[in-house]
Scaffold this motif. Structure first.
Motif, short mmCIF file in Angstrom:
data_model
loop_
_atom_site.label_atom_id
_atom_site.label_comp_id
_atom_site.label_asym_id
_atom_site.label_seq_id
_atom_site.Cartn_x
_atom_site.Cartn_y
_atom_site.Cartn_z
N ARG A 85 0.83 -1.19 0.00
CA ARG A 85 0.00 0.00 0.00
C ARG A 85 0.87 1.25 0.00
NH1 ARG A 85 -1.88 -3.00 4.16
NH2 ARG A 85 -1.26 -1.42 5.68
N GLU B 170 0.50 3.83 1.66
CA GLU B 170 0.68 4.32 3.03
C GLU B 170 1.87 3.66 3.72
OE1 GLU B 170 -2.06 3.01 1.83
OE2 GLU B 170 -3.50 4.68 1.70
N GLN B 171 2.34 2.54 3.18
CA GLN B 171 3.47 1.83 3.79
C GLN B 171 4.82 2.32 3.29
OE1 GLN B 171 1.66 -2.16 2.78
NE2 GLN B 171 2.48 -2.68 4.81
N ILE C 245 7.68 4.61 3.37
CA ILE C 245 8.09 5.52 4.44
C ILE C 245 9.25 6.43 4.05
CG2 ILE C 245 7.22 4.08 6.31
CD1 ILE C 245 10.06 2.97 6.61
N GLN D 289 8.64 8.68 -1.03
CA GLN D 289 7.29 8.30 -1.44
C GLN D 289 6.98 8.70 -2.88
OE1 GLN D 289 8.13 9.78 1.40
NE2 GLN D 289 6.97 8.98 3.15
N SER E 19 6.92 -4.16 -3.77
CA SER E 19 5.92 -4.73 -2.89
C SER E 19 6.47 -6.07 -2.41
CB SER E 19 4.56 -4.90 -3.58
OG SER E 19 4.69 -5.71 -4.74
N GLU F 25 9.47 -4.47 13.74
CA GLU F 25 9.13 -3.84 12.47
C GLU F 25 9.99 -4.47 11.39
OE1 GLU F 25 7.37 -2.62 10.19
OE2 GLU F 25 7.21 -0.47 10.66
N MET G 292 9.58 0.34 2.36
CA MET G 292 8.21 0.03 2.75
C MET G 292 8.26 -0.68 4.10
SD MET G 292 6.20 -1.25 -0.68
CE MET G 292 4.61 -0.69 -0.06
N SER H 294 4.25 -0.98 9.49
CA SER H 294 3.49 0.09 10.13
C SER H 294 3.34 1.28 9.20
CB SER H 294 4.20 0.53 11.41
OG SER H 294 3.58 1.68 11.96
N GLN H 295 2.20 1.93 9.27
CA GLN H 295 1.96 3.13 8.49
C GLN H 295 2.28 4.40 9.26
OE1 GLN H 295 -1.95 3.08 6.66
NE2 GLN H 295 -1.91 0.86 6.45
N TRP I 231 7.79 7.58 9.86
CA TRP I 231 9.04 6.89 10.09
C TRP I 231 9.87 7.58 11.16
CZ3 TRP I 231 11.26 2.53 9.91
CH2 TRP I 231 12.66 2.40 9.94
#
Length: 300
Positions: free
Chosen positions: A33, A35-36, A38, A41, A51, A185, A203, A206-207, A210
């Motif tokens: 995703r 959002e992952q 960090i 982007q 991914s 993590e 990536m 946790s979203q 960082w």
């Protein structure tokens, strides 16, 4: 909730870069995703760019990890501390999440480990002179390769696969058991250009924003049985009051000191449990190579 780490029954997972046997592990971790992402982007071009799916499993001897990474441009040629210049995986691990809860920075009980697939563009056999091979590298609290840890990797049509094994001693865990709680993590890094001396896009599970080596950002994790079921937690009434000190290595003719505060509950008898592996060329029981002192008095 949180991350579930299933137990792996016999036979142990073979760290060979082949992930078919992970199909029986009842928990997977997904990276995919926006959002992952960090870092960097704005350079992430979607799942084909970066991914992954990852798995964790445990046995009494250690923690197993695997990752199938989708990456349209593999890049890695830096060994050791330079592995972050290329594609790799990082593990941030808190073996003592209930200790010193107000301390956010990594310290005693926390570990940062890098796992590199090596240079998969080099088609020579692993171990060839000058080849950058898969490796497990300690970034914190030490620096260097980890005794007993192993890694294997291979290139795939759309990315790469990485497997690794880490002895529990590497992670400060003395006697793992179902239900035991940690925090961790996992980060998958994609550099695309190993010639650039900097971290590539990353990536994470946790979203949260960082933060480097911060305990508050880690996710809760617990050891489960082979079916991925975590035992029910004991109540405060049933729980055993204890202090668990992190594993330490003592060099010959030196000593270490561990300070802790323990007040036993009324009606209970305190006990001190010590587990030690003595590296000696003498038979078991024939050497007096270790003394233990408690509150200034030698323990018989």
């Amino acid at each position: 909730a949180g991350i579930v780490i299933p137990y792996r029954p016999d036979p142990p997972i073979a760290v060979d870069g082949i992930t078919e046997e992970w199909g029986t592990v009842n928990s997977s971790l997904q990276f995919g995703r926006a959002e992952q992402v960090i870092s960097l982007q704005d350079t992430w071009r979607g799942k084909s760019d970066l991914s992954a799916v990852a798995w964790l499993a445990w046995r009494p001897e250690g923690l197993f990890l695997a990752a199938e990474v989708t990456d349209d441009q593999f890049a890695n040629s830096g060994p050791g501390a330079a592995l972050y210049h290329g594609d790799h995986v990082e593990l941030f691990f808190d073996a003592a999440p209930d200790r010193e809860k107000t301390r956010d920075a990594f310290g005693e009980g926390q570990f940062h480990i890098g796992i590199s697939p090596g240079n998969l563009a080099d088609t020579r056999p692993v171990g060839s002179f000058g080849r950058c091979d898969p490796e497990v590298y300690w970034f914190f609290p030490n620096r260097g390769n980890i005794d007993g840890a192993t890694a294997a990797a291979r290139k795939t049509a759309n990315g790469w696969v990485l497997e690794a094994f880490l002895p529990w001693s590497t992670l400060g865990v003395v006697q793992p058991r179902p239900g035991e709680a940690f925090k961790l993590e996992l980060v998958v890094s994609d550099s695309d250009n190993a010639a650039l001396p900097k971290q590539g896009k990353m990536m994470a599970l946790s979203q949260a924003p960082w933060q480097f080596r911060k305990r508050a950002r880690l996710l809760s994790a617990r050891l489960a049985d082979s079916n991925g079921i975590v035992p029910a937690q004991t109540t405060t009434k049933d729980a055993v009051k204890q202090v668990i000190l992190p594993l330490s290595r003592v060099a010959p003719e030196t000593y270490i000191e561990k300070e802790f505060d323990f007040q036993p509950d009324a009606g209970t008898t305190p006990a001190l449990l010590i587990r030690a592996l003595l590296e000696s060329d003498k038979n078991n029981g024939d050497t007096f190579a270790m003394n233990v002192y408690l509150n200034g008095k030698m323990v018989d």
